[in-house]
Design a protein around this motif. Structure first.
Motif, PDB file in Angstrom:
ATOM      1  N   ILE A 279      41.384  61.308  59.371  1.00 47.42           N
ATOM      2  CA  ILE A 279      42.340  61.567  60.448  1.00 47.42           C
ATOM      3  C   ILE A 279      43.501  62.408  59.942  1.00 47.42           C
ATOM      4  CG2 ILE A 279      43.660  59.438  60.021  1.00 47.42           C
ATOM      5  CD1 ILE A 279      43.998  59.210  63.087  1.00 47.42           C
ATOM      6  N   ASP A 280      43.929  63.350  60.786  1.00 47.25           N
ATOM      7  CA  ASP A 280      45.181  64.046  60.535  1.00 47.25           C
ATOM      8  C   ASP A 280      45.893  64.216  61.887  1.00 47.25           C
ATOM      9  OD1 ASP A 280      43.038  66.620  60.348  1.00 47.25           O
ATOM     10  OD2 ASP A 280      44.782  66.927  61.640  1.00 47.25           O
ATOM     11  N   PHE A 281      47.187  64.405  61.838  1.00 47.52           N
ATOM     12  CA  PHE A 281      47.967  64.437  63.075  1.00 47.52           C
ATOM     13  C   PHE A 281      49.234  65.257  62.857  1.00 47.52           C
ATOM     14  CE2 PHE A 281      48.797  60.683  60.564  1.00 47.52           C
ATOM     15  CZ  PHE A 281      50.179  60.661  60.431  1.00 47.52           C
TER      16      PHE A 281
ATOM     17  N   SER B 180      40.812  52.540  61.102  1.00 40.94           N
ATOM     18  CA  SER B 180      41.216  52.380  62.500  1.00 40.94           C
ATOM     19  C   SER B 180      42.638  52.867  62.726  1.00 40.94           C
ATOM     20  CB  SER B 180      41.098  50.910  62.931  1.00 40.94           C
ATOM     21  OG  SER B 180      41.929  50.069  62.159  1.00 40.94           O
ATOM     22  N   SER B 181      42.934  53.110  63.991  1.00 45.28           N
ATOM     23  CA  SER B 181      44.266  53.532  64.427  1.00 45.28           C
ATOM     24  C   SER B 181      44.718  52.607  65.538  1.00 45.28           C
ATOM     25  CB  SER B 181      44.237  54.975  64.941  1.00 45.28           C
ATOM     26  OG  SER B 181      43.766  55.867  63.960  1.00 45.28           O
ATOM     27  N   LEU B 182      46.015  52.339  65.565  1.00 49.00           N
ATOM     28  CA  LEU B 182      46.603  51.448  66.563  1.00 49.00           C
ATOM     29  C   LEU B 182      47.570  52.247  67.434  1.00 49.00           C
ATOM     30  CD1 LEU B 182      47.078  48.410  67.508  1.00 49.00           C
ATOM     31  CD2 LEU B 182      49.038  48.441  65.948  1.00 49.00           C
ATOM     32  N   PHE B 183      47.450  52.065  68.756  1.00 49.76           N
ATOM     33  CA  PHE B 183      48.334  52.716  69.718  1.00 49.76           C
ATOM     34  C   PHE B 183      49.038  51.640  70.541  1.00 49.76           C
ATOM     35  CE2 PHE B 183      45.049  55.717  68.668  1.00 49.76           C
ATOM     36  CZ  PHE B 183      45.660  56.966  68.680  1.00 49.76           C
ATOM     37  N   LEU B 184      50.353  51.756  70.652  1.00 52.58           N
ATOM     38  CA  LEU B 184      51.135  50.802  71.444  1.00 52.58           C
ATOM     39  C   LEU B 184      52.430  51.471  71.875  1.00 52.58           C
ATOM     40  CD1 LEU B 184      52.717  48.077  69.087  1.00 52.58           C
ATOM     41  CD2 LEU B 184      52.088  50.377  68.348  1.00 52.58           C
ATOM     42  N   HIS B 185      53.174  50.828  72.755  1.00 55.94           N
ATOM     43  CA  HIS B 185      54.397  51.442  73.277  1.00 55.94           C
ATOM     44  C   HIS B 185      55.608  51.137  72.399  1.00 55.94           C
ATOM     45  CE1 HIS B 185      57.149  53.209  76.109  1.00 55.94           C
ATOM     46  NE2 HIS B 185      57.839  52.077  76.202  1.00 55.94           N
ATOM     47  N   ILE B 186      55.952  49.867  72.266  1.00 64.35           N
ATOM     48  CA  ILE B 186      57.143  49.454  71.514  1.00 64.35           C
ATOM     49  C   ILE B 186      56.811  49.445  70.017  1.00 64.35           C
ATOM     50  CG2 ILE B 186      58.800  47.593  71.123  1.00 64.35           C
ATOM     51  CD1 ILE B 186      58.322  46.752  74.060  1.00 64.35           C
ATOM     52  N   PRO B 187      57.629  50.113  69.193  1.00 63.82           N
ATOM     53  CA  PRO B 187      57.307  50.192  67.763  1.00 63.82           C
ATOM     54  C   PRO B 187      57.322  48.830  67.076  1.00 63.82           C
ATOM     55  CG  PRO B 187      59.526  51.040  68.187  1.00 63.82           C
ATOM     56  CD  PRO B 187      58.874  50.829  69.526  1.00 63.82           C
TER      57      PRO B 187
ATOM     58  N   THR C 129      43.405  49.525  59.324  1.00 63.83           N
ATOM     59  CA  THR C 129      44.287  50.432  60.054  1.00 63.83           C
ATOM     60  C   THR C 129      45.144  51.263  59.100  1.00 63.83           C
ATOM     61  OG1 THR C 129      44.362  48.974  61.980  1.00 63.83           O
ATOM     62  CG2 THR C 129      46.160  50.554  61.743  1.00 63.83           C
ATOM     63  N   ASP C 130      45.057  52.590  59.271  1.00 68.57           N
ATOM     64  CA  ASP C 130      45.845  53.496  58.425  1.00 68.57           C
ATOM     65  C   ASP C 130      46.872  54.286  59.218  1.00 68.57           C
ATOM     66  OD1 ASP C 130      44.219  55.312  59.774  1.00 68.57           O
ATOM     67  OD2 ASP C 130      42.929  55.697  58.042  1.00 68.57           O
ATOM     68  N   THR C 131      46.828  54.186  60.543  1.00 71.15           N
ATOM     69  CA  THR C 131      47.742  54.959  61.381  1.00 71.15           C
ATOM     70  C   THR C 131      48.152  54.153  62.604  1.00 71.15           C
ATOM     71  OG1 THR C 131      45.726  56.016  62.227  1.00 71.15           O
ATOM     72  CG2 THR C 131      47.132  57.346  60.805  1.00 71.15           C
ATOM     73  N   VAL C 132      49.455  54.210  62.920  1.00 74.32           N
ATOM     74  CA  VAL C 132      50.002  53.558  64.114  1.00 74.32           C
ATOM     75  C   VAL C 132      50.799  54.611  64.884  1.00 74.32           C
ATOM     76  CG1 VAL C 132      51.465  51.709  65.022  1.00 74.32           C
ATOM     77  CG2 VAL C 132      50.181  51.354  62.895  1.00 74.32           C
TER      78      VAL C 132
ATOM     79  N   GLY D 167      51.333  52.451  52.692  1.00 73.47           N
ATOM     80  CA  GLY D 167      49.968  52.948  52.870  1.00 73.47           C
ATOM     81  C   GLY D 167      49.539  53.129  54.307  1.00 73.47           C
ATOM     82  N   ILE D 168      50.387  52.763  55.256  1.00 68.86           N
ATOM     83  CA  ILE D 168      50.051  52.908  56.680  1.00 68.86           C
ATOM     84  C   ILE D 168      51.027  53.890  57.321  1.00 68.86           C
ATOM     85  CG2 ILE D 168      49.862  51.738  58.910  1.00 68.86           C
ATOM     86  CD1 ILE D 168      49.126  49.189  57.419  1.00 68.86           C
ATOM     87  N   ASN D 169      50.502  54.899  57.993  1.00 67.04           N
ATOM     88  CA  ASN D 169      51.343  55.883  58.669  1.00 67.04           C
ATOM     89  C   ASN D 169      51.888  55.311  59.971  1.00 67.04           C
ATOM     90  OD1 ASN D 169      51.111  58.387  56.988  1.00 67.04           O
ATOM     91  ND2 ASN D 169      48.937  58.053  57.406  1.00 67.04           N
ATOM     92  N   LEU D 170      53.216  55.309  60.101  1.00 68.16           N
ATOM     93  CA  LEU D 170      53.902  54.828  61.301  1.00 68.16           C
ATOM     94  C   LEU D 170      54.533  56.032  61.989  1.00 68.16           C
ATOM     95  CD1 LEU D 170      55.707  51.684  59.790  1.00 68.16           C
ATOM     96  CD2 LEU D 170      53.446  51.805  60.870  1.00 68.16           C
ATOM     97  N   THR D 171      54.062  56.371  63.168  1.00 65.36           N
ATOM     98  CA  THR D 171      54.428  57.635  63.799  1.00 65.36           C
ATOM     99  C   THR D 171      54.910  57.440  65.226  1.00 65.36           C
ATOM    100  OG1 THR D 171      52.789  58.818  62.452  1.00 65.36           O
ATOM    101  CG2 THR D 171      53.544  59.918  64.462  1.00 65.36           C
ATOM    102  N   TYR D 172      56.026  58.079  65.557  1.00 65.78           N
ATOM    103  CA  TYR D 172      56.484  58.188  66.939  1.00 65.78           C
ATOM    104  C   TYR D 172      55.848  59.420  67.582  1.00 65.78           C
ATOM    105  CZ  TYR D 172      60.500  54.912  67.018  1.00 65.78           C
ATOM    106  OH  TYR D 172      61.315  53.809  67.033  1.00 65.78           O
ATOM    107  N   GLY D 173      55.372  59.280  68.802  1.00 68.58           N
ATOM    108  CA  GLY D 173      54.920  60.440  69.549  1.00 68.58           C
ATOM    109  C   GLY D 173      56.107  61.145  70.188  1.00 68.58           C
ATOM    110  N   LYS D 174      55.993  62.456  70.382  1.00 65.49           N
ATOM    111  CA  LYS D 174      57.012  63.170  71.151  1.00 65.49           C
ATOM    112  C   LYS D 174      56.919  62.726  72.613  1.00 65.49           C
ATOM    113  CE  LYS D 174      57.973  67.527  68.733  1.00 65.49           C
ATOM    114  NZ  LYS D 174      59.397  67.625  69.060  1.00 65.49           N
TER     115      LYS D 174
END
Length: 443
Positions: free
Chosen positions: A414-416, A296-303, A358-361, A377-384
């Motif tokens: 998943i890749d990003f 699973s992947s998690l999407f949210l606003h505040i890190p 969850t492997d990606t946030v 083991g979990i990718n923590l990513t900021y979007g542009k």
């Protein structure tokens, strides 16, 4: 000894003084009243003028939103099965574009910047042709001293109309600026606005009533075997924590306990569903499913606070990978290496580790941060970010502006990667602005 005549004179003088004071007081009251009437009239006139001008600006922005062409993405095959939960049916996987911090003001102070924001969104979405856009907060920015309005419904409506014109499905988790305390409309109002027949491409729903926030949702990607290949969670990261003072003391909220409980419940439900589905399959089909686990992947606003933990550990190790932290890409561009995560602690990351799903946030919020780490083991990513409005002078800068392209494979892999808006492949409907591609960060 004072005579009667002298007393009369004194009394007369006293009476005159009293009358003079009374008349003076009355005059002061009249002047104050007139001043208040003038001030009220000026405020009313300014308010009426502002509303009138903002109405014209709003209609102009809607016309611009309607001037784009449809992207031509394939229709998304999905269905809701409970409040906030949906299945997306596909055997080919899913292409997602993450947008964040679009910051449409929709007021008299920012029509040109709003046009730039719409232009950027449309150019990137048109070129990428995603199956789904996920916006991680702050579609709107109705800040009166920068946008010239308190009306947050107009800014979000402009974006919704743009997405309808582009003919692309989009999911949405709220940001702190979308419904500020001084705004005219609440999160609940915005959900009601978007969760209607007027916006069939918007997947936002209120989410479960017994979970804090609005728009806590789950989207399961399901193949033709009925197996869930990946789950996409969108959660409300709320806004401000106790003690927050704008521009002085930044204190943002964390995920709440009942949100984390809801997340855990859904992860376990999906695993049970997959177990039952795979067990019921023909043995020849069962072989291709090694596990009932649902990534699973998690999407949210505040890190999450772990974004800060990962960055601190990376810095302390001389900007080299550690046992816990593996650098993927990007930089921390906010001044003084700032990561505006929740002010307190929550158990979301620990719960994700324990459940192993969850492997990606993916988050937004910090417009100049676009870094991605793998932490434990979990990718923590900021979007542009897209923002042209919120940060002073940011419309002149471009290194931070773009999107994140996320590809989910047919097997749930998943890749990003990030994409800059200032590439030739992103062809703008309106003329693309010239910006300085500044150096982000000192790292």
């Amino acid at each position: 000894m004072e005579t009667t005549e002298e007393k009369k004179v004194d009394n007369a003088e006293e009476t005159t003084k009293t009358q003079f004071k009374a008349e003076k007081k009355i005059k002061r009251r009249k002047r104050a009243k007139k001043a208040l009437i003038v001030i009220a009239a000026v405020i009313l006139a300014v308010t009426v003028l502002t509303v009138a001008v903002n109405t014209v600006i709003y209609k102009s922005l809607l016309n611009k939103a309607h001037s784009f062409e449809a992207v031509g993405s394939e229709p998304l095959n999905f269905e809701y099965y409970e409040n906030g939960c949906a299945n997306i049916y596909t055997d080919k996987g899913l292409k997602i574009v993450q947008l964040t911090d679009v910051h449409i003001g929709a007021g008299w102070m920012c029509p040109n910047k709003d046009t730039m924001a719409m232009n950027a969104v449309a150019a990137m979405v048109t070129a990428e042709k995603p199956d789904l856009v996920i916006v991680t907060g702050d579609v709107g920015y109705p800040v009166p001293f920068q946008a010239g309005t308190f009306n947050n419904k107009t800014s979000i409506t402009v974006f919704a109309e743009l997405m309808e014109t582009l003919d692309v499905y989009w999911a949405y988790c709220f940001g702190n600026h979308d419904t500020e305390s001084y705004c005219l409309y609440s999160r609940e109002d915005i959900v009601k606005l978007l969760d209607t027949d007027k916006y069939p491409h918007c997947l936002l729903q209120a989410g479960p009533d017994d979970v804090d926030g609005s728009g806590n949702q789950m989207f399961n990607i399901v193949n033709s075997d009925g197996v869930i290949t990946r789950t996409l969670f969108t959660v409300d990261s709320h806004a401000y924590a106790k003690g927050h003072i704008p521009a002085i003391r930044l204190r943002y909220d964390n995920l709440h306990e009942n949100q984390i409980e809801w997340y855990e419940k859904k992860v376990k439900e999906n695993e049970e569903k997959n177990m039952a589905t795979i067990t019921a399959l023909d043995p020849s089909k069962q072989k291709k499913y090694e596990s009932e686990k649902v990534p699973s992947s998690l999407f949210l606003h505040i890190p999450l606070t772990e974004y800060r933990d990962a960055w601190d550990e990376y810095l302390e190790n001389g900007m080299k990978d550690t046992e816990n932290v593996k650098y993927n890409y990007g930089v921390i561009g906010e001044p003084e290496d700032l990561i505006c995560c929740g002010a307190n602690e929550d158990e979301m990351f620990e719960t994700m580790l324990r459940l192993g799903s969850t492997d990606t946030v993916f988050c937004g919020h910090d417009h100049l941060n676009n870094i991605s780490f793998n932490y434990k083991g979990i990718n923590l990513t900021y979007g542009k970010s897209v923002d042209y409005l919120a940060y002073y002078g940011i419309y002149k800068l471009g290194s931070q502006r773009g999107c994140t392209v996320i590809n989910v494979g047919s097997d749930g892999s998943i890749d990003f990667h990030p994409e800059s808006y200032y590439q030739d492949k992103y062809v703008s409907h309106f003329e693309k602005e010239t910006v300085e591609m500044q150096k982000l960060g000192n790292h």
